[in-house]
Motif scaffolding. Structure first.
Motif, mmCIF file in Angstrom:
data_model
loop_
_atom_site.group_PDB
_atom_site.id
_atom_site.type_symbol
_atom_site.label_atom_id
_atom_site.label_comp_id
_atom_site.label_asym_id
_atom_site.label_seq_id
_atom_site.Cartn_x
_atom_site.Cartn_y
_atom_site.Cartn_z
ATOM 1 N N PRO B 123 70.487 2.412 48.429
ATOM 2 C CA PRO B 123 70.727 2.654 49.508
ATOM 3 C C PRO B 123 70.181 3.829 50.298
ATOM 4 O O PRO B 123 70.934 5.062 50.183
ATOM 5 C CB PRO B 123 72.155 2.206 50.287
ATOM 6 C CG PRO B 123 72.525 2.646 49.043
ATOM 7 C CD PRO B 123 71.471 2.405 48.538
ATOM 8 N N THR B 124 69.008 4.200 51.143
ATOM 9 C CA THR B 124 69.170 5.619 51.841
ATOM 10 C C THR B 124 69.149 5.347 53.932
ATOM 11 O O THR B 124 69.417 4.167 53.955
ATOM 12 C CB THR B 124 67.851 6.143 51.640
ATOM 13 O OG1 THR B 124 66.623 5.217 52.589
ATOM 14 C CG2 THR B 124 67.469 5.948 49.896
ATOM 15 N N PRO B 125 69.431 6.793 54.119
ATOM 16 C CA PRO B 125 69.843 6.932 55.915
ATOM 17 C C PRO B 125 68.406 5.554 55.851
ATOM 18 O O PRO B 125 68.139 5.745 57.317
ATOM 19 C CB PRO B 125 70.254 8.413 55.909
ATOM 20 C CG PRO B 125 70.646 8.751 54.529
ATOM 21 C CD PRO B 125 70.148 7.494 53.475
ATOM 22 N N PHE B 126 67.515 6.621 55.339
ATOM 23 C CA PHE B 126 66.429 5.735 55.978
ATOM 24 C C PHE B 126 65.696 4.403 55.584
ATOM 25 O O PHE B 126 64.269 3.930 55.712
ATOM 26 C CB PHE B 126 65.036 6.706 55.504
ATOM 27 C CG PHE B 126 65.443 8.252 55.173
ATOM 28 C CD1 PHE B 126 65.860 8.463 55.789
ATOM 29 C CD2 PHE B 126 65.210 8.275 53.629
ATOM 30 C CE1 PHE B 126 66.466 9.962 55.357
ATOM 31 C CE2 PHE B 126 65.599 9.468 52.980
ATOM 32 C CZ PHE B 126 66.740 10.271 54.665
ATOM 33 N N GLN B 129 64.128 1.034 58.764
ATOM 34 C CA GLN B 129 63.668 1.759 59.452
ATOM 35 C C GLN B 129 62.838 2.089 60.402
ATOM 36 O O GLN B 129 62.256 2.598 59.405
ATOM 37 C CB GLN B 129 65.395 2.559 60.427
ATOM 38 C CG GLN B 129 66.517 2.702 59.935
ATOM 39 C CD GLN B 129 67.820 3.154 60.249
ATOM 40 O OE1 GLN B 129 67.097 4.361 61.226
ATOM 41 N NE2 GLN B 129 68.727 3.599 59.392
ATOM 42 N N THR B 130 62.350 1.332 61.325
ATOM 43 C CA THR B 130 61.156 2.155 62.247
ATOM 44 C C THR B 130 61.367 2.664 63.127
ATOM 45 O O THR B 130 61.644 2.905 63.547
ATOM 46 C CB THR B 130 60.523 0.753 61.989
ATOM 47 O OG1 THR B 130 61.054 -0.344 63.149
ATOM 48 C CG2 THR B 130 59.698 0.246 60.709
ATOM 49 N N GLN B 140 61.010 4.308 58.754
ATOM 50 C CA GLN B 140 61.504 6.197 58.657
ATOM 51 C C GLN B 140 61.871 6.394 56.691
ATOM 52 O O GLN B 140 61.663 7.641 56.877
ATOM 53 C CB GLN B 140 62.638 5.978 58.874
ATOM 54 C CG GLN B 140 63.068 6.263 60.467
ATOM 55 C CD GLN B 140 64.179 6.384 60.291
ATOM 56 O OE1 GLN B 140 65.355 6.682 60.104
ATOM 57 N NE2 GLN B 140 64.004 6.485 62.165
ATOM 58 N N GLU B 141 61.303 5.434 56.338
ATOM 59 C CA GLU B 141 61.534 6.280 54.915
ATOM 60 C C GLU B 141 59.928 7.133 54.941
ATOM 61 O O GLU B 141 60.101 8.146 53.926
ATOM 62 C CB GLU B 141 61.338 5.280 54.075
ATOM 63 C CG GLU B 141 60.480 3.967 53.476
ATOM 64 C CD GLU B 141 61.314 2.668 53.378
ATOM 65 O OE1 GLU B 141 62.742 2.632 53.860
ATOM 66 O OE2 GLU B 141 60.452 1.445 53.421
ATOM 67 N N ALA B 209 62.466 5.543 45.745
ATOM 68 C CA ALA B 209 63.684 4.305 45.691
ATOM 69 C C ALA B 209 63.107 3.550 47.225
ATOM 70 O O ALA B 209 63.307 2.320 46.368
ATOM 71 C CB ALA B 209 65.185 4.603 45.184
ATOM 72 N N PRO B 210 63.440 3.438 48.085
ATOM 73 C CA PRO B 210 63.203 2.877 49.075
ATOM 74 C C PRO B 210 62.019 2.077 49.285
ATOM 75 O O PRO B 210 62.032 0.697 49.193
ATOM 76 C CB PRO B 210 63.356 3.624 50.455
ATOM 77 C CG PRO B 210 63.853 4.884 49.754
ATOM 78 C CD PRO B 210 63.436 5.428 48.954
ATOM 79 N N ILE B 211 60.518 2.842 48.531
ATOM 80 C CA ILE B 211 59.098 2.083 48.374
ATOM 81 C C ILE B 211 59.544 0.360 47.287
ATOM 82 O O ILE B 211 58.860 -0.602 47.660
ATOM 83 C CB ILE B 211 58.587 3.227 48.788
ATOM 84 C CG1 ILE B 211 58.594 3.677 50.219
ATOM 85 C CG2 ILE B 211 57.284 2.172 48.720
ATOM 86 C CD1 ILE B 211 57.463 4.316 49.803
#
Lengths: 357, 291
Positions: B123-126, B129-130, B140-141, B209-211
């Protein structure tokens, strides 16, 4: 200790330097010839696999160990040889000819890819061959009219003298014969002006060039020859596998081939054979280890690559000349006993020489 | 509109390649070695972050900082244990050693309890979210990746241009022996280079990581970083970033307009083409040949 008193130049290019070598190689030849009579079918099959690996190892050794060019894509040539063999056999080309043609195709591919990329040096060549191997494996997967893609390709059996050869010992003797021919051929090549030029290029490109060695010609030749020998190994490998699928010829296999010649000992044909023995035997040894170790460790799927990686790193740090280097040191130790000195083989301190231009 | 959208995606993907390529180029510049374990360092960095943030419950930024510091330490240890002993050996030895280290890291990571063979989300803050700007949808990522790459480039540029240690690193890369004679501590420079490269890898891992999910094989992204680095000339930091972005764009556009096979193959076709036509890369200044 044996002293060789050389009285003419002929002695330097003789295949066997002295009577002791003749004796021991004769013993080895007899042992290898009678082995299938004694060993179980499984072991004979494994031995055939080791011979095939050794052929590929000799091919790569010619390129990396003797010409000093690193290829991270030799699995591609193995794949081209294997698919070439399977395709030609399925089109009705008889066996020994199909194998030679498969090697020729691999060699021609090596020539074509070598022509542009060999102007590059060191790292760039490694990366270029790496990219080439990825492209080849993608083509093997997608060119379905020839390779049958991910459906897999069942390799037709070898038919010789009107007989279908399907026993393990058939492949054993065929691979052995090919290995012996390849080793003798490469040995001969290395004692010829061409082979000397390869070694000169390995030791210093600038020096070789100023002595009149045409770098492009000899590098391309080395690359094509190496590809052809590896393709030959690929053709036999196809019969060992019986069933080809494109994901079998990936980057991991390329790295295993390199690992083989590094662990065996760079710059010697003995090294290629020792390395093949090592890589062929390692999975079985790990299998036995798994039985002995506590379950928590033994059931880890990553055990095999971990051990491969560890061996590779430790070999390069502690024994850069591999198993064959260790063997030479042992031999010298007993020959000179008790006068052997470790310092004989101590590496000199070196600073990085820039290969950048 | 579609083209601009694709271009943004391509740049974001390209920035990931650029981050890995930056690590490769850093090490090549300073030690003239190619680090085939760069992708695996990235994987390790992502797992460090996962451990601190998801398992340890630390806030994201603290976890990220700890992961970067931890990876810098890993880079130094790796240099001391594996690369220092073969300092001055041919390039081939370094290539093989880093391949070996890559194997060890990759299979080692699957053996650590909690990391394992399955893929996990970080989990990241981005995440998820778009941002809508004039009809364009930007994740956002992706923006975070692009932003981080730009900042990192500026930092590295300043470091190599204006700090004593950065200049010492450049000297060591151009001629190790001469640099040693000038009193530059070659060993410390080498250790620092590997530490920085590993830290950059950690950042890349967390951004990736988020992708792509965090898993032992995520290091294979390094395969795409090679074309990027070669395109940029392998010894040029800005070249690596531009190369990464170009590769990302080529990939996204060929995937959209030709086929998925083309998407996989295009980076390597470009790689071979660049090597054949202009082996010194697109951005390197031509140099005279030395003995």
């Amino acid at each position: 200790m044996r002293f060789l008193f050389k009285t003419n130049y002929e002695q330097d290019v003789r295949l066997f330097q002295h009577g002791g070598q003749v004796f021991w190689y004769a013993v080895l030849a007899v042992l290898v010839l009678v082995a299938p009579l004694v060993l179980s079918d499984y072991l004979v099959g494994e031995a055939a696999f080791v011979f095939i690996l050794a052929i590929a190892g000799v091919g790569l050794m010619l390129l990396t160990g003797y010409t000093g060019l690193v290829s991270l894509g030799h699995a591609a040539f193995l794949g081209i040889g294997a698919y070439g063999e399977a395709y030609l056999l399925s089109k009705g080309v008889p066996f020994p000819i199909s194998m030679l043609l498969a090697a020729l195709i691999a060699g021609a591919t090596g020539f074509l890819i070598g022509l542009p990329t060999l102007r590059l040096s060191g790292v760039y060549l490694a990366i270029a061959t790496f990219g080439f191997a990825l492209i080849v494996s993608e083509i093997l997967a997608k060119w379905e009219s020839v390779t049958r893609g991910f459906n897999g390709f069942r390799v037709p059996r070898i038919v010789m003298f009107g007989e279908t050869l399907r026993q393990d010992w058939h492949l054993y003797y065929i691979s052995l014969a090919v290995l012996v021919v390849v080793i003798l051929g490469v040995l001969n090549l290395l004692r010829s002006p061409t082979g000397r030029a390869f070694i000169a290029i390995r030791d210093s490109e600038v020096a070789a060039q100023s002595l009149g060695v045409n770098l492009t010609v000899y590098k391309t030749l080395a690359f094509a020859l190496s590809a052809a020998i590896t393709g030959l190994a690929g053709a036999l490998y196809a019969h060992k596998l019986n069933f080809l699928s494109p994901d079998g010829f990936n980057i991991i296999l390329s790295i295993q081939l390199l690992l083989m010649i590094v662990v065996g000992g760079l710059g010697s044909l003995h090294g290629a054979v020792f390395g093949a023995l090592f890589v062929g035997a390692l999975p079985s040894v790990i299998g036995i280890l798994r039985g002995e170790l506590p379950r928590v460790i033994a059931e880890q799927p990553g055990l095999e690559p971990l051990i491969f990686g560890l061996i590779l790193v430790l070999t390069i740090i502690f024994e850069p000349y591999g198993i064959y280097g260790r063997w030479l040191k042992l031999k010298l130790y007993f020959q000179l006993f008790p006068l052997y000195r470790r310092a004989t083989f101590r590496r000199t301190k070196a600073f990085l020489k820039s290969g950048r231009r | 509109m579609l083209i601009i959208q694709l271009a943004i995606n391509g740049i974001a993907v390209g920035c990931i390649y650029a981050l890995v390529a930056l690590g490769l180029v850093l090490i090549y510049k300073a030690t003239e070695a190619v680090n085939f374990a760069q992708g695996d360092l990235m994987m390790l960095g992502a797992f460090f972050a996962l451990t601190f943030i998801s398992f340890g419950g630390l806030p994201f930024w603290v976890g990220l900082a700890l992961a970067i510091i931890g990876m810098a330490a890993v880079g130094m240890i790796m240099e001391r244990l594996v690369l220092r002993p073969i300092l001055g050996q041919p390039q081939f030895a370094v290539i093989m050693v880093t391949i070996g280290v890559g194997f060890i890291l990759r299979s080692g990571a699957t053996m650590i309890p909690g990391w394992g063979t399955s893929s996990q989300a970080l989990p990241t803050p981005f995440s998820n979210q778009t941002l809508d700007v004039a009809g364009l949808v930007m994740a956002q990522e992706h923006l975070a990746i692009i932003g981080a790459t730009v900042i990192l480039c500026a930092l590295l540029y300043g470091f190599f241009r204006h700090t004593r240690f950065g200049i010492a690193m450049q000297a060591a890369s151009q001629n190790q022996l001469a640099a040693a004679y000038m009193g530059i501590p070659i060993k410390r420079v080498s250790a620092a280079t590997w530490a920085i490269a590993a830290a950059v890898a950690a950042l890349g891992g967390v951004l990736l990581a988020p992708i792509a999910l965090v898993e032992a094989n995520m290091g294979f992204v390094v395969l795409k970083a090679f074309p990027a680095a070669v395109l940029g000339g392998f010894a040029s930091l800005p070249g690596a970033v531009i190369g990464g972005v170009v590769i990302g764009l080529i990939e996204v556009f060929s995937g959209r307009y030709i086929s998925d096979t083309a998407r996989n193959l295009a980076p390597f076709v470009v790689l071979l083409a660049v090597l054949v036509i202009r082996p010194e890369g697109l951005f390197a200044e031509p140099k005279k040949r030395r003995a």
